[in-house]
Design a protein around this motif. Structure first.
Motif, mmCIF file in Angstrom:
data_model
loop_
_atom_site.group_PDB
_atom_site.id
_atom_site.type_symbol
_atom_site.label_atom_id
_atom_site.label_comp_id
_atom_site.label_asym_id
_atom_site.label_seq_id
_atom_site.Cartn_x
_atom_site.Cartn_y
_atom_site.Cartn_z
ATOM 1 N N ALA A 109 4.755 -9.485 -0.920
ATOM 2 C CA ALA A 109 5.967 -8.722 -1.226
ATOM 3 C C ALA A 109 5.671 -7.220 -1.201
ATOM 4 O O ALA A 109 6.469 -6.439 -0.664
ATOM 5 N N LYS A 110 4.528 -6.802 -1.765
ATOM 6 C CA LYS A 110 4.154 -5.379 -1.750
ATOM 7 C C LYS A 110 3.991 -4.870 -0.331
ATOM 8 O O LYS A 110 4.428 -3.775 0.009
ATOM 9 N N VAL A 139 -3.306 -15.195 0.667
ATOM 10 C CA VAL A 139 -2.699 -13.979 0.153
ATOM 11 C C VAL A 139 -1.637 -14.380 -0.865
ATOM 12 O O VAL A 139 -0.801 -15.251 -0.602
ATOM 13 N N SER A 140 -1.649 -13.731 -2.037
ATOM 14 C CA SER A 140 -0.700 -14.098 -3.086
ATOM 15 C C SER A 140 0.716 -13.643 -2.728
ATOM 16 O O SER A 140 0.910 -12.766 -1.885
ATOM 17 N N LYS A 186 6.149 -1.669 4.146
ATOM 18 C CA LYS A 186 6.543 -1.588 5.555
ATOM 19 C C LYS A 186 8.008 -1.136 5.673
ATOM 20 O O LYS A 186 8.356 -0.317 6.530
ATOM 21 N N ALA A 187 8.868 -1.675 4.809
ATOM 22 C CA ALA A 187 10.289 -1.317 4.834
ATOM 23 C C ALA A 187 10.460 0.162 4.487
ATOM 24 O O ALA A 187 11.254 0.874 5.119
#
Length: 140
Positions: free
Chosen positions: A118-119, A112-113, A124-125
């Motif tokens: 980060a996305k 996974v990149s 989730k946040a």
């Protein structure tokens, strides 16, 4: 006579045993009198025409149709005629063996990149923030 799977792979008819019984399928009043259902048995482990690799791939493909002894058991009773049921059983065996001939494509491991990670964490946040805002306000 022989059963041709591919031009290179041919099964001897003596490797296949067929037993004919009365069918629960179509046939009308004739169904109780004529042995039209076919119970086909093929001993995979004893077959000289199949490689060990194909035999190993046949086990999961056959599933419950293969016994622990390595014998594939196919019951054909779809048709009222004994000959058509026999052809159906043999066609299903040939199709199963042809499927086992295809080598599975090896899985290529991927990562996974960093931007995808980060996305995912950012979404989730955001979702957690939305849920936190929905909660009730504590009373003093």
């Amino acid at each position: 006579m022989a059963i041709v799977i591919t031009p290179q792979i041919v099964l001897n008819e003596r490797e296949i045993s067929e037993v004919f019984t009365t069918s629960s399928g179509p046939g009308g009043q004739n169904v109780n009198k004529v042995a039209s259902a076919v119970h086909l048995r093929f001993d995979v482990l004893q077959s000289a025409g199949l490689s060990d690799e194909v035999k190993a791939r046949l086990r999961p493909l056959a599933g419950r149709r293969m016994s622990k002894d390595g014998v594939i058991h196919i019951i054909a009773q779809r048709f009222a005629s004994q000959e058509r049921n026999r052809e159906d059983a043999r066609a299903r065996l040939v199709a199963m063996i042809r499927a086992a001939l295809e080598r599975p494509v090896p899985r290529v491991a991927t990562r996974v990149s960093r931007t995808q990670k980060a996305k995912r964490l950012e979404s989730k946040a955001r979702r957690g923030q939305t849920k936190m805002l929905r909660s009730s306000i504590p009373e003093n």
